[in-house]
Design an enzyme around this catalytic site. Structure first.
Site, PDB file in Angstrom:
ATOM      1  N   ASP A 131     -17.685   6.867  -1.726  1.00  0.00           N
ATOM      2  CA  ASP A 131     -16.291   6.750  -0.800  1.00  0.00           C
ATOM      3  C   ASP A 131     -15.824   7.987   0.259  1.00  0.00           C
ATOM      4  O   ASP A 131     -16.528   8.996   0.094  1.00  0.00           O
ATOM      5  CB  ASP A 131     -15.276   5.810  -1.547  1.00  0.00           C
ATOM      6  CG  ASP A 131     -13.649   5.889  -1.164  1.00  0.00           C
ATOM      7  OD1 ASP A 131     -13.822   5.886   0.551  1.00  0.00           O
ATOM      8  OD2 ASP A 131     -12.867   5.645  -1.361  1.00  0.00           O
TER       9      ASP A 131
ATOM     10  N   GLN B 262      -9.993  -4.316  -3.653  1.00  0.00           N
ATOM     11  CA  GLN B 262     -11.183  -3.771  -3.222  1.00  0.00           C
ATOM     12  C   GLN B 262     -12.206  -3.494  -4.238  1.00  0.00           C
ATOM     13  O   GLN B 262     -13.279  -4.218  -3.807  1.00  0.00           O
ATOM     14  CB  GLN B 262     -11.218  -2.771  -3.283  1.00  0.00           C
ATOM     15  CG  GLN B 262     -12.091  -1.661  -2.473  1.00  0.00           C
ATOM     16  CD  GLN B 262     -13.049  -2.078  -0.557  1.00  0.00           C
ATOM     17  OE1 GLN B 262     -11.322  -2.312   0.194  1.00  0.00           O
ATOM     18  NE2 GLN B 262     -14.398  -2.744  -0.908  1.00  0.00           N
TER      19      GLN B 262
ATOM     20  N   CYS C 156     -16.129   0.653   0.694  1.00  0.00           N
ATOM     21  CA  CYS C 156     -15.369   0.123   1.094  1.00  0.00           C
ATOM     22  C   CYS C 156     -14.759  -0.214   2.314  1.00  0.00           C
ATOM     23  O   CYS C 156     -14.109  -0.402   2.554  1.00  0.00           O
ATOM     24  CB  CYS C 156     -14.066   0.570  -0.506  1.00  0.00           C
ATOM     25  SG  CYS C 156     -13.578   2.234  -0.053  1.00  0.00           S
TER      26      CYS C 156
ATOM     27  N   ARG D  13     -13.411  -9.751   1.296  1.00  0.00           N
ATOM     28  CA  ARG D  13     -11.957  -9.141   1.241  1.00  0.00           C
ATOM     29  C   ARG D  13     -11.020  -9.883   1.578  1.00  0.00           C
ATOM     30  O   ARG D  13      -9.850 -10.199   0.607  1.00  0.00           O
ATOM     31  CB  ARG D  13     -11.421  -8.490   1.841  1.00  0.00           C
ATOM     32  CG  ARG D  13     -12.056  -6.305   1.365  1.00  0.00           C
ATOM     33  CD  ARG D  13     -11.446  -5.878   0.483  1.00  0.00           C
ATOM     34  NE  ARG D  13     -10.467  -5.906   0.163  1.00  0.00           N
ATOM     35  CZ  ARG D  13      -9.097  -5.009   1.056  1.00  0.00           C
ATOM     36  NH1 ARG D  13     -10.263  -3.784   1.520  1.00  0.00           N
ATOM     37  NH2 ARG D  13      -8.292  -4.846   0.642  1.00  0.00           N
TER      38      ARG D  13
ATOM     39  N   HIS E 119      -7.250   0.576  -6.592  1.00  0.00           N
ATOM     40  CA  HIS E 119      -7.592  -0.610  -5.326  1.00  0.00           C
ATOM     41  C   HIS E 119      -7.841  -2.052  -5.885  1.00  0.00           C
ATOM     42  O   HIS E 119      -8.915  -1.690  -5.754  1.00  0.00           O
ATOM     43  CB  HIS E 119      -7.882   0.338  -4.429  1.00  0.00           C
ATOM     44  CG  HIS E 119      -8.462  -0.048  -2.754  1.00  0.00           C
ATOM     45  ND1 HIS E 119      -7.239  -1.835  -2.274  1.00  0.00           N
ATOM     46  CD2 HIS E 119      -8.968   0.027  -2.306  1.00  0.00           C
ATOM     47  CE1 HIS E 119      -7.341  -1.525  -1.158  1.00  0.00           C
ATOM     48  NE2 HIS E 119      -8.332  -1.202  -0.921  1.00  0.00           N
TER      49      HIS E 119
ATOM     50  N   ARG F  93       1.353  -0.909  -0.686  1.00  0.00           N
ATOM     51  CA  ARG F  93      -0.232  -0.006   0.300  1.00  0.00           C
ATOM     52  C   ARG F  93       0.726   1.139   0.110  1.00  0.00           C
ATOM     53  O   ARG F  93       1.712   1.213   0.809  1.00  0.00           O
ATOM     54  CB  ARG F  93      -1.165   0.335   1.091  1.00  0.00           C
ATOM     55  CG  ARG F  93      -1.526   1.595   0.958  1.00  0.00           C
ATOM     56  CD  ARG F  93      -2.780   1.187   2.457  1.00  0.00           C
ATOM     57  NE  ARG F  93      -3.984   0.338   2.243  1.00  0.00           N
ATOM     58  CZ  ARG F  93      -5.093   0.299   2.739  1.00  0.00           C
ATOM     59  NH1 ARG F  93      -5.207   0.966   3.745  1.00  0.00           N
ATOM     60  NH2 ARG F  93      -6.134   0.136   1.538  1.00  0.00           N
TER      61      ARG F  93
HETATM   62  N1   CP Z   1     -11.458  -0.796   2.403  1.00  0.00           N
HETATM   63  C1   CP Z   1     -10.027  -0.675   3.026  1.00  0.00           C
HETATM   64  O1   CP Z   1      -8.621  -1.374   1.735  1.00  0.00           O
HETATM   65  O2   CP Z   1     -10.128  -0.705   4.092  1.00  0.00           O
HETATM   66  P1   CP Z   1      -8.729  -0.131   4.859  1.00  0.00           P
HETATM   67  O3   CP Z   1      -8.279   0.642   4.534  1.00  0.00           O
HETATM   68  O4   CP Z   1      -8.823  -0.280   6.370  1.00  0.00           O
HETATM   69  O5   CP Z   1      -7.680  -1.427   4.740  1.00  0.00           O
HETATM   70  N1  NVA Z   2     -10.140   6.184  -1.088  1.00  0.00           N
HETATM   71  C1  NVA Z   2      -9.744   6.067  -0.344  1.00  0.00           C
HETATM   72  C2  NVA Z   2     -10.074   4.349   0.343  1.00  0.00           C
HETATM   73  C3  NVA Z   2      -9.809   3.885   1.499  1.00  0.00           C
HETATM   74  C4  NVA Z   2      -9.614   2.292   1.678  1.00  0.00           C
HETATM   75  C5  NVA Z   2      -8.685   6.036   1.023  1.00  0.00           C
HETATM   76  O1  NVA Z   2      -7.904   6.390  -0.569  1.00  0.00           O
HETATM   77  O2  NVA Z   2      -8.321   6.719   1.518  1.00  0.00           O
END
Ligand code: CP
Ligand code: NVA
Length: 313
Positions: free
Chosen positions: A232, A140, A272, A300, A137, A110
């Protein structure tokens, strides 16, 4: 004990979600369903395999589902906490990739910038999986379309409305929607649309899968007749300094009872997570019987186990 034959992934990396075609996505969903139905059949499928899990940003779902997922497949995940310093600061990203390739069988990362993932993939000799970047993502989106498939039985011509910021989650939903024949409608405020190049790529892919992708300004128009309404956060991780300004700009994009009334009678609500209750979605929708946000969170685990099986077996 027998397990399904594991389909080989077309690409060894999962960086954007454009790597896998419709046939491969179907195989992913079949495997996800089997892993979910018969977890014990896969309990030693990745025995002796190691996964590096690098997170530059906070996570609840992604971290726990990859760690639990690896463990329940008989493998081991090693968490590398990069939330306090950027990847590449102590050691170059190419050197991190080369080192990790000596010891582990896959890297999940990430990151703040998609180019970090691309660099990891270029210099690693093991698969690299995007666990969220500024751009995409994909884990997701695959989990979410698996959830929709469970719910509606088919994704072909499924009407999905996405309301809010044209962000990483939106781009990945578009990318996968376009490969499974779904009809996706997006509504964002001016200046927050998903990039034209990604829209064009998704529209090209949607023509092949007989799906469609349309961009709207009005949330009401995008939601009209939708079977699933997705939103989101308005300010993603790394954009916290814009949160107050965005709260004003996005105020009329809230998913609430009035907006959900425009959707199909059996429409589900998706997010998400984490959600900012009272901002992009009201409690009344989050906690309603239409909300499938915790099914998404559960899946997930199953979908990512299938991804790990396809890439690390
Ligand atoms: N939806 C998602 O990726 O959640 P986290 O940021 O908690 O991993
Ligand atoms: N768009 C959000 C998604 C988190 C899972 C972010 O990037 O923070």
């Amino acid at each position: 004990m027998t397990t399904m034959p594991i389909p080989l992934a077309l690409s060894t990396d999962l960086l954007t979600g454009t790597e896998w075609n419709e046939a491969r996505v179907k195989e992913l969903f079949q495997l996800s369903a089997d892993v979910k139905a018969r977890p014990d059949h896969y309990s030693s499928a990745l025995a002796g395999r190691f996964l590096a899990l690098i997170l530059e940003k906070p996570s609840l779902r992604t971290r726990v589902t990859f760690e639990v997922g690896m463990r329940s497949l008989g493998g081991t995940a090693i968490f590398l906490d990069q939330t306090l310093s950027r990847l590449g600061e102590r050691e170059s990203i190419p050197d991190v990739a080369r080192n990790l390739s000596c010891w582990v069988h896959g890297i999940v990362a990430r990151v703040f910038e998609q180019r970090e993932l691309e660099q990891l993939a270029e210099f690693a000799s093991v698969p690299v999986i995007n666990a969220l970047s500024d751009r995409f993502h994909p884990c997701q989106a695959y989990s979410d379309f698996f959830t929709l498939h469970e719910r509606f039985g088919t994704l072909r011509n499924l009407k999905l409305a996405y309301i809010g910021d044209g962000n990483n989650v939106c781009r990945s939903l578009m990318t996968v929607a376009a490969r499974v024949g779904a009809e996706m409608r997006i509504a964002t405020p001016a200046g927050y649309e998903p990039d034209a190049s990604i829209v064009a790529e998704a529209q090209r892919a949607a023509r092949e899968s007989h799906g469609s992708l349309a961009i709207f300004r009005s949330p009401q128009e995008a939601v009209a007749g939708a079977q699933a309404v997705y939103t989101d956060v308005w300010a993603s991780m790394g954009q916290e300094h814009e949160a107050a300004a965005r709260a004003e700009i996005f105020a009329s994009y809230q998913v609430n009872d009035t907006l959900m009334k425009q959707a199909a009678p059996d429409a589900v609500f998706m997010h998400c997570l984490p959600a900012h209750r009272g901002a992009e979605v009201t409690d009344s929708i989050m906690d309603s019987s239409r909300s499938i946000v915790f099914d998404q969170a559960e899946n997930r685990l199953h979908a990512q186990k299938a991804i790990l099986l396809m890439l690390l077996s």
